[in-house]
Structure formats: C-alpha cells, structure tokens
Design a protein around this motif. Structure first.
Motif, mmCIF file in Angstrom:
data_model
loop_
_atom_site.group_PDB
_atom_site.id
_atom_site.type_symbol
_atom_site.label_atom_id
_atom_site.label_comp_id
_atom_site.label_asym_id
_atom_site.label_seq_id
_atom_site.Cartn_x
_atom_site.Cartn_y
_atom_site.Cartn_z
ATOM 1 N N LEU A 79 16.869 0.306 4.866
ATOM 2 C CA LEU A 79 16.496 -0.248 3.560
ATOM 3 C C LEU A 79 17.477 -1.334 3.145
ATOM 4 N N GLU A 80 18.756 -1.093 3.373
ATOM 5 C CA GLU A 80 19.779 -2.108 3.073
ATOM 6 C C GLU A 80 19.558 -3.360 3.915
ATOM 7 N N ALA A 81 19.256 -3.181 5.183
ATOM 8 C CA ALA A 81 19.018 -4.327 6.070
ATOM 9 C C ALA A 81 17.797 -5.128 5.614
ATOM 10 N N ALA A 82 16.781 -4.444 5.102
ATOM 11 C CA ALA A 82 15.558 -5.116 4.660
ATOM 12 C C ALA A 82 15.812 -6.079 3.504
ATOM 13 N N LYS A 83 16.802 -5.768 2.683
ATOM 14 C CA LYS A 83 17.150 -6.663 1.576
ATOM 15 C C LYS A 83 17.576 -8.026 2.094
ATOM 16 N N GLU A 84 18.230 -8.049 3.238
ATOM 17 C CA GLU A 84 18.729 -9.298 3.826
ATOM 18 C C GLU A 84 17.689 -9.981 4.699
ATOM 19 N N THR A 85 17.001 -9.197 5.526
ATOM 20 C CA THR A 85 16.112 -9.757 6.548
ATOM 21 C C THR A 85 14.671 -9.945 6.092
ATOM 22 N N GLN A 86 14.289 -9.299 5.013
ATOM 23 C CA GLN A 86 12.914 -9.277 4.520
ATOM 24 C C GLN A 86 11.972 -8.568 5.486
ATOM 25 N N VAL A 87 12.555 -7.765 6.390
ATOM 26 C CA VAL A 87 11.789 -6.973 7.351
ATOM 27 C C VAL A 87 12.172 -5.507 7.160
ATOM 28 N N LEU A 88 11.197 -4.705 6.773
ATOM 29 C CA LEU A 88 11.429 -3.277 6.576
ATOM 30 C C LEU A 88 10.993 -2.540 7.833
ATOM 31 N N ASP A 89 11.943 -2.027 8.580
ATOM 32 C CA ASP A 89 11.665 -1.309 9.813
ATOM 33 C C ASP A 89 12.007 0.163 9.630
ATOM 34 N N LEU A 90 10.975 0.955 9.383
ATOM 35 C CA LEU A 90 11.142 2.397 9.274
ATOM 36 C C LEU A 90 10.407 3.094 10.419
ATOM 37 N N SER A 91 10.297 2.415 11.545
ATOM 38 C CA SER A 91 9.637 3.002 12.714
ATOM 39 C C SER A 91 10.510 4.113 13.292
ATOM 40 N N LYS A 92 9.845 5.096 13.858
ATOM 41 C CA LYS A 92 10.515 6.207 14.553
ATOM 42 C C LYS A 92 11.568 6.901 13.688
ATOM 43 N N CYS A 93 11.239 7.126 12.425
ATOM 44 C CA CYS A 93 12.156 7.818 11.507
ATOM 45 C C CYS A 93 11.673 9.231 11.174
ATOM 46 N N GLU A 94 10.637 9.695 11.853
ATOM 47 C CA GLU A 94 10.084 11.027 11.626
ATOM 48 C C GLU A 94 9.619 11.223 10.185
ATOM 49 N N LEU A 95 9.115 10.163 9.568
ATOM 50 C CA LEU A 95 8.658 10.221 8.181
ATOM 51 C C LEU A 95 7.278 10.874 8.086
ATOM 52 N N MET A 96 7.145 11.775 7.139
ATOM 53 C CA MET A 96 5.854 12.381 6.849
ATOM 54 C C MET A 96 5.166 11.635 5.709
ATOM 55 N N LYS A 97 5.962 10.911 4.921
ATOM 56 C CA LYS A 97 5.454 10.082 3.842
ATOM 57 C C LYS A 97 6.454 8.958 3.603
ATOM 58 N N ILE A 98 6.064 7.993 2.816
ATOM 59 C CA ILE A 98 6.961 6.896 2.488
ATOM 60 C C ILE A 98 7.899 7.385 1.385
ATOM 61 N N PRO A 99 9.194 7.382 1.646
ATOM 62 C CA PRO A 99 10.146 7.912 0.653
ATOM 63 C C PRO A 99 10.172 7.069 -0.623
ATOM 64 N N ASP A 100 10.359 7.724 -1.762
ATOM 65 C CA ASP A 100 10.461 7.018 -3.037
ATOM 66 C C ASP A 100 11.630 6.047 -3.049
ATOM 67 N N ALA A 101 12.646 6.321 -2.242
ATOM 68 C CA ALA A 101 13.806 5.421 -2.159
ATOM 69 C C ALA A 101 13.403 4.018 -1.723
ATOM 70 N N VAL A 102 12.312 3.895 -0.971
ATOM 71 C CA VAL A 102 11.831 2.580 -0.528
ATOM 72 C C VAL A 102 11.523 1.705 -1.740
ATOM 73 N N TYR A 103 10.828 2.271 -2.707
ATOM 74 C CA TYR A 103 10.438 1.505 -3.894
ATOM 75 C C TYR A 103 11.643 1.221 -4.783
ATOM 76 N N PHE A 104 12.532 2.195 -4.890
ATOM 77 C CA PHE A 104 13.708 2.049 -5.741
ATOM 78 C C PHE A 104 14.687 1.024 -5.163
ATOM 79 N N MET A 105 15.030 1.175 -3.901
ATOM 80 C CA MET A 105 16.040 0.304 -3.292
ATOM 81 C C MET A 105 15.552 -1.123 -3.065
#
Length: 179
Positions: free
Chosen positions: A12-38
């Motif tokens: 999420l921190e890297a996405a702020k700089e790169t404008q690319v959000l890479d949450l691949s292969k993170c074993e996510l069952m849903k999109i975390p609320d932290a995505v919207y907040f951060m």
C-alpha cells in the motif's frame, strides 16, 4: 498472519509512489479496509488483485479507484462484479480469468475498455449485441469456457475485434492439467 499484514502494508505504501497497487498473492479473502484508508488521497492507475481467494469486489472499490486503466482479478473466486464497474471510465484492460463467472460481467459501458481476458471460467452466456457495440474493444479472450456452439459461431463472425475461443494451447501448462 502478521507477515501477510505487513506485506499488504508495504504494498500500500509503494502504491502511493508508483500508482500501481499490487496485492497479488497475498491470500486475501476480501479487499482490506486499509486499502481505502491508506490510499484515500492517492491516484492508482493499475491494480493487481490476482491469485487471492477473493469472492466479491465491493462497489466502493469501483468508486474509489475510478482512474484505474488496468484491473487484474484472475485466479480468485469471483462470479460477479459490482454494477459500479460501469463508472470506471478509464479502464482499458480487465482480466477476470480463472474465476467462477458464468456470464460476462456488466462492463459494457466502460468507454475505453479495449482488452478483456476471461479465460478458464464457466461462461455460457454474454450479451452479444452490447459486446458488439463496444467501440473501444480490440481483444476478447474467452478460451477454456463452455460456450454454446451457437454463441461460438456468432463470436467467430465478428470482425470488429479479435476473439479467442475454444481450448487454449496446452504448451506450458502442467502435465496433469492437460490430461
């Protein structure tokens, strides 16, 4: 668990700089609320949520990330997308391969959508007339879906964009997948 949380936070921190959000292969069952907040004050152009266990994309995701040009959702457990995907006016590339879609989702009104990859789903139906009216569409990949013969023939007759149907080339796949 703590490692996965830390990995997501770093990305999420890297996405702020790169404008690319890479949450691949993170074993996510849903999109975390932290995505919207951060990323509340950040612009994201590309998002990769591939190879997780996500079953649903919330409508607020499409609202928050309207500037996305590329959305990678392959390798999840999705069977639908929210209606709000229609509002993603900058979206050019959408990959929903290897999910559980039985029909193509409601993206027909995305004005810049040029590439749709929907391989390895359970797609048996789509809105053929609305698909044909997508002026920006250049490539549609529906390989490895149980499309009815009549629909396959209709898709073969399209000359406005490239359509891939039938079985994909097994070269490069694991041997047990081919058998």
């Amino acid at each position: 668990m703590a490692q996965e949380v830390a990995r997501v936070a770093r990305r999420l921190e890297a996405a702020k700089e790169t404008q690319v959000l890479d949450l691949s292969k993170c074993e996510l069952m849903k999109i975390p609320d932290a995505v919207y907040f951060m990323l509340k004050d950040s612009v994201v152009n590309k998002c990769d949520l591939s190879d997780n266990i996500i079953k649903r994309i919330p409508s607020k995701f499409c609202t928050k990330f309207q500037a996305l040009t590329e959305l990678q959702l392959q390798g999840n457990s999705l069977s639908s997308l929210p209606e709000e995907i229609r509002n993603m006016e900058e979206l050019k590339v959408l990959d929903i391969s290897n999910n559980k879609f039985e029909s193509l989702p409601v993206f027909y009104e995305c004005p810049k959508l040029s590439t749709i990859t929907a391989k390895e789903n359970k797609i048996t139906e789509l809105d053929f007339e609305r698909l044909r009216k997508m002026a920006s569409l250049r490539e549609l990949d529906l390989q490895d879906n149980p499309l009815p013969e009549e629909l396959q023939q209709q898709l073969k007759d399209i000359d406005m964009f490239t359509v891939h149907i039938g079985a994909s080339d097994p070269i490069g796949k694991e041997l047990e997948e081919v058998e």
